[in-house]
Design a protein around this motif. Structure first.
Motif, mmCIF file in Angstrom:
data_model
loop_
_atom_site.group_PDB
_atom_site.id
_atom_site.type_symbol
_atom_site.label_atom_id
_atom_site.label_comp_id
_atom_site.label_asym_id
_atom_site.label_seq_id
_atom_site.Cartn_x
_atom_site.Cartn_y
_atom_site.Cartn_z
ATOM 1 N N PHE A 134 -6.229 9.841 -0.723
ATOM 2 C CA PHE A 134 -5.781 9.985 0.672
ATOM 3 C C PHE A 134 -6.100 8.738 1.484
ATOM 4 C CE2 PHE A 134 -6.416 11.199 5.091
ATOM 5 C CZ PHE A 134 -5.292 11.962 5.365
ATOM 6 N N SER A 181 -3.549 13.570 -3.292
ATOM 7 C CA SER A 181 -4.646 13.730 -2.335
ATOM 8 C C SER A 181 -5.532 14.907 -2.714
ATOM 9 C CB SER A 181 -4.086 13.942 -0.919
ATOM 10 O OG SER A 181 -3.402 12.796 -0.472
ATOM 11 N N GLN A 219 -1.376 8.886 6.398
ATOM 12 C CA GLN A 219 -2.486 9.842 6.411
ATOM 13 C C GLN A 219 -2.295 10.857 7.535
ATOM 14 O OE1 GLN A 219 -6.165 7.685 6.760
ATOM 15 N NE2 GLN A 219 -5.857 6.519 4.866
#
Length: 508
Positions: free
Chosen positions: A130, A123, A138
């Motif tokens: 992400f 990420s 998430q």
């Protein structure tokens, strides 16, 4: 934690037969399409995890030329620790090296995992990664490094009654357990309350169906006492009459018996009176002398005297009984019995009235008990409802504070952590990222890149991890905030071969 990329060596990786990239604070990769720009940062991810920059599996084998094996090496530094990682592929079999030492897949994966978390690193490295994760993942990654509001902080925002109640209860149970306990109790008491209402209604209907006493209970009790006195008096009279009548019958029977005994006695007297003494012994038939004759006469006289005395006793006894009988008079008791029955009958309605009153009184007590049970059940149910509402209010306020806390980390992005059910109004965990009122999936390429950069910098700040950042299609954005850590930018330049430039100091 500071993650710094130093050198990447590619051998037979896709279009790169032999490529060495030394990274600076800024590494610019440019060239026309299909020149292998994106495969450079992609190869870095494959070296670490065996995936592309979005975490998907890929085929690293060369394109358009023969090869004996694929081998990537990545030299990086994590804080003060330098490590050389190698991943290869020969004849379809994966190979691994740690600091040039051949290793097993498990050892290799464990080492990479100890260096940094996969989802967090990808990420931070690729701003687009992400958004490929499930919203639940998430949300979990975003909240991993954001502390939840303290209970005291949430309580301070709640009404005092709810805050005080929950503050006391959470000393023994967690909010989750409290919710389970009181949801179960509410369901139980809902059913119990319906049953309690039904019982109270049934008892009230039974009470209304009972006849009214129709008299004052004190008056009825006094009248019954009066009638009982009269009935007892009649019983006493009847008992006395019965005793008199029984005595008369007994006297008559005794007199009748005496009459028979007297008649029998009379029948014996002539034989005794006229009994002759002829001078001969009744037993031996010998003549008696004068002394014996006198003795026989004396014996007769004595027997006659005994007879007269016994006969007189019978006569005297009959006279006594006859005199007593003459003084007695048979009493007729049928009227007494009739009067007693009449009084008993007049007492029965009063007894029924008192019985009805007692039944009503008992029923009223049962109704009061049923109402008390109904109120107790309702109170228990309402207590659970209050606690559940307090928990819901706590969770809503906690969500609001947490959402505010997370939102304050961003400048242009809007983060939604919860959504409200339409049915019951409860908050459910959710995750949605928007920019300028648009969901991420609806953003343009440049908007999605800027959104990803802002989000990865928030993750970097919250996790205290400074990692390299890769921006693909950099030509599509003209302005963005410089991300923390090393920056790798890939730009499309028409007609240009692959070109790699590094800088150790740069401006936005």
């Amino acid at each position: 934690m500071l993650i710094h990329l130093q050198k990447l060596t590619l051998k037979n990786y896709k279009s790169h037969r032999d490529l060495v990239v030394e990274f600076g604070d800024l590494t610019k990769i440019s060239g026309d399409n299909a020149k292998g720009k994106s495969s450079i940062p992609e190869s870095l991810c494959w070296t670490l995890y065996g995936t592309d920059a979005l975490g998907s599996k890929l085929d690293p084998t060369p394109i358009g030329y023969d090869f004996d094996e694929v081998k990537n090496e990545l030299l990086l530094k994590v804080d003060d620790k330098q490590v050389l990682l190698g991943r290869g592929l020969a004849k379809g079999k994966a190979k691994y090296w740690i600091n040039d030492v051949p290793s097993k897949a498990t050892e290799y994966d464990e080492l990479v995992q100890t260096l940094f978390d996969k989802d967090l690193f990808l990420s931070l490295f690729n701003p687009s990664y992400f958004f490929t994760m499930h919203p639940t993942e998430q949300r979990a990654l975003m909240l991993r490094y954001v502390t939840s509001p303290a209970s005291k902080e949430v309580f301070a925002q709640l009404p005092a009654a709810q805050a005080d109640k929950l503050a006391e209860l959470i000393k023994k149970h967690s909010l989750t357990d409290l919710e389970k306990i009181h949801r179960e109790n509410k369901t139980k008491q809902d059913k119990a309350y319906i049953a309690a209402q039904s019982r109270t209604k049934t008892l009230l209907e039974q009470l209304n169906s009972l006849p009214d006493a129709g008299v004052e209970i004190e008056d009825a009790t006094a009248k019954i006492a009066e009638l009982d006195g009269q009935i007892q008096e009649i019983r006493n009279k009847s008992s006395t009459a019965d005793q008199t009548n029984q005595r008369i019958s007994a006297l008559k029977a005794q007199i009748e018996s005496l009459n028979k005994r007297i008649e029998a006695s009379k029948e014996k007297w002539p034989a005794l009176k006229h009994e002759e003494i002829n001078g001969i012994c009744h037993t031996c038939k010998r003549p008696l002398d004068d002394e014996s004759i006198q003795a026989a006469e004396d014996d007769k006289e004595e027997r006659m005297a005994q007879y007269r005395a016994a006969h007189k006793v019978l006569l005297d006894e009959r006279e006594t009984f006859t005199s007593e009988l003459a003084q007695l008079k048979r009493v007729e008791t049928s009227e007494l019995h009739e009067e007693k029955d009449r009084l008993e009958q007049s007492k029965q309605p009063l007894l029924d009235a008192i019985k009805s009153y007692a039944r009503r009184e008992q029923m009223e007590q049962q109704i009061e008990q049923a109402k008390a049970a109904e109120a107790e059940t309702l109170a228990s149910r309402n207590e659970s409802v209050f606690i559940l509402d307090a928990i819901k209010a706590f969770q809503a306020k906690e969500a609001e504070l947490q959402a505010t806390k997370v939102q304050e980390l961003f400048t242009t992005l809007s983060i939604r952590l919860f959504k409200q059910n339409k049915g019951d109004g409860e908050l459910k965990a959710d995750f949605e990222i928007e920019m300028d009122g648009k969901a991420y999936r609806k953003l343009s390429l440049s908007e999605s890149i800027r959104a990803g950069l802002e989000l990865r910098d928030v993750l970097s700040q919250q996790s205290s991890i400074v990692a390299p950042c890769f921006v693909d299609n950099a030509e599509s954005i003209t302005r963005f905030t410089q991300p923390s850590g090393q920056l790798i930018m890939c730009r499309v330049v028409a007609g240009q071969e692959l070109n790699i430039e590094t800088e150790d100091e740069h401006n936005d």
